[in-house]
Design an enzyme around this catalytic site. Structure first.
Site, PDB file in Angstrom:
ATOM      1  N   HIS A  55       2.213 -28.175  74.169  1.00  0.00           N
ATOM      2  CA  HIS A  55       0.752 -28.186  74.212  1.00  0.00           C
ATOM      3  C   HIS A  55       0.189 -29.350  73.397  1.00  0.00           C
ATOM      4  O   HIS A  55       0.391 -29.418  72.185  1.00  0.00           O
ATOM      5  CB  HIS A  55       0.248 -26.856  73.647  1.00  0.00           C
ATOM      6  N   GLU A  82       1.775 -31.429  77.713  1.00  0.00           N
ATOM      7  CA  GLU A  82       0.426 -31.181  78.228  1.00  0.00           C
ATOM      8  C   GLU A  82      -0.543 -32.055  77.449  1.00  0.00           C
ATOM      9  O   GLU A  82      -0.338 -32.306  76.253  1.00  0.00           O
ATOM     10  CB  GLU A  82       0.081 -29.694  78.065  1.00  0.00           C
ATOM     11  N   ASP A  84      -5.011 -33.623  77.351  1.00  0.00           N
ATOM     12  CA  ASP A  84      -6.411 -33.451  77.755  1.00  0.00           C
ATOM     13  C   ASP A  84      -7.014 -34.827  77.978  1.00  0.00           C
ATOM     14  O   ASP A  84      -6.869 -35.713  77.136  1.00  0.00           O
ATOM     15  CB  ASP A  84      -7.196 -32.732  76.653  1.00  0.00           C
ATOM     16  N   HIS A  97      -8.791 -33.744  73.000  1.00  0.00           N
ATOM     17  CA  HIS A  97      -9.166 -32.388  73.411  1.00  0.00           C
ATOM     18  C   HIS A  97     -10.661 -32.121  73.293  1.00  0.00           C
ATOM     19  O   HIS A  97     -11.306 -31.732  74.260  1.00  0.00           O
ATOM     20  CB  HIS A  97      -8.397 -31.351  72.584  1.00  0.00           C
ATOM     21  N   GLU A 165      -4.521 -32.065  81.829  1.00  0.00           N
ATOM     22  CA  GLU A 165      -5.743 -31.259  81.935  1.00  0.00           C
ATOM     23  C   GLU A 165      -6.973 -32.163  81.977  1.00  0.00           C
ATOM     24  O   GLU A 165      -7.159 -33.029  81.122  1.00  0.00           O
ATOM     25  CB  GLU A 165      -5.877 -30.293  80.762  1.00  0.00           C
TER      26      GLU A 165
END
Length: 304
Positions: A55, A82, A84, A97, A165
């Site tokens: 993450h 992962e 953002d 993020h 994401e």
């Protein structure tokens, strides 16, 4: 099964990349160390069970969404990371993020008159000046907010895979087109990457749908826990339903698995954010297909 890597060993490995910046000699040293760790761990890629997804990178061990966090995941032998993605004032894509710069950079000090320090109000050059590591610890001072291009190159160099994401798409009209353009320019929309190395997800259903419409071959994921009765409508444009672990039941996972997505394959479930061994075992036993975690080594070792 992955070779077990203790936190102490991991810390020693991660120290190599503490001040990693693009194009430095440190990057080459870290890549060598990470490759050694990955080689020892490689058999896990052939094991059944949930994928372990780092993450924001291995964000328990390095500042989130930075290149050192990518290297930290690599040093632990983790294939999937992962991140953002958001857009700057001048249209560049950056990996961060929060929709403002305060928590994870020194924007307040560098630009004291620019409150509320929203990502969309700064140019890429301005964001590149910021320290995105010191908040996590002095050893990380000098880490930067990477552009999406820099991030993709780091993941590619490590032969890792990416769960991308789209963060707060409502703030960035048509960001999906920008992301697809950069992915194409960086070679991430070829057959190999699209089939095996890339998933794009978002909390915004319209954003996920836009990616699917723009590139129907890309695997997509919806972040959230739609009601079971609404799952068939999501299956028209997404391949994954990715809920928070606190909302999961075995019945919900089974309901997702009963459906096929736009590629005529069973919908899958990757849950977030599970950071302890007991939680990892619990969601594994619920039947999830992936576990998104800040502590990928802890989760990997727990689920075996």
């Amino acid at each position: 099964m992955y070779a077990r890597t203790s936190v102490t060993t991991a810390a020693a490995l991660l120290g190599v990349s503490a001040l990693l910046l693009p194009g430095t000699a440190t990057a080459a040293t870290s890549a060598t160390t990470a490759t050694t760790a990955t080689s020892a761990a490689a058999p896990a890629a052939r094991c059944a069970g949930p994928l372990v997804i780092a993450h924001r990178g291995a964000s328990a061990y390095a500042p989130e969404n930075t290149l050192p966090a990518v290297e930290a995941a690599e040093a632990l032998g983790i294939d999937w990371v992962e991140n953002d993605v958001q857009r700057t004032k001048d249209g560049r894509l950056v990996v961060i993020h929060d929709d403002n710069l305060v928590r994870t950079t020194d924007a307040e000090q560098v630009f004291p008159d620019r409150a509320p320090w929203k990502v969309k109000d700064f140019t890429a050059a301005e964001i590149a000046r910021l320290d995105a590591g010191s908040w996590f610890g002095e050893r990380w001072a000098g880490a930067r907010v990477p552009t999406l291009e820099q991030y993709l190159r780091a993941v590619e160099a490590n032969q890792q895979k990416l769960l991308l994401e789209i963060k707060a798409p409502e703030l960035y009209p048509d960001i999906e087109k920008d992301i697809l353009r950069v992915l194409r320019q960086e070679g991430w929309l070829d057959r190999e990457h699209v089939r095996n190395k890339l998933v794009i997800q978002s909390f915004g259903a319209d954003s996920v749908r836009a990616v699917h419409q723009g590139r129907p071959d890309i695997t997509t994921g919806f972040l959230g826990t739609p009601p079971v009765a609404e799952l068939p409508s999501y299956a028209a444009f997404t391949d994954q339903i990715n809920p928070t672990h606190t909302s999961l039941t075995s019945e919900y996972v089974a309901a997702v698995h009963r459906l096929k997505g736009p590629h005529s394959k069973r919908l899958t479930v990757s849950t977030w954010t599970v950071n302890d061994a007991a939680g990892a075992v619990r969601v594994r036993d619920l039947g999830v297909d992936g576990i998104i975690t800040n502590n990928p080594d802890v989760v990997r070792d727990a689920i075996g």
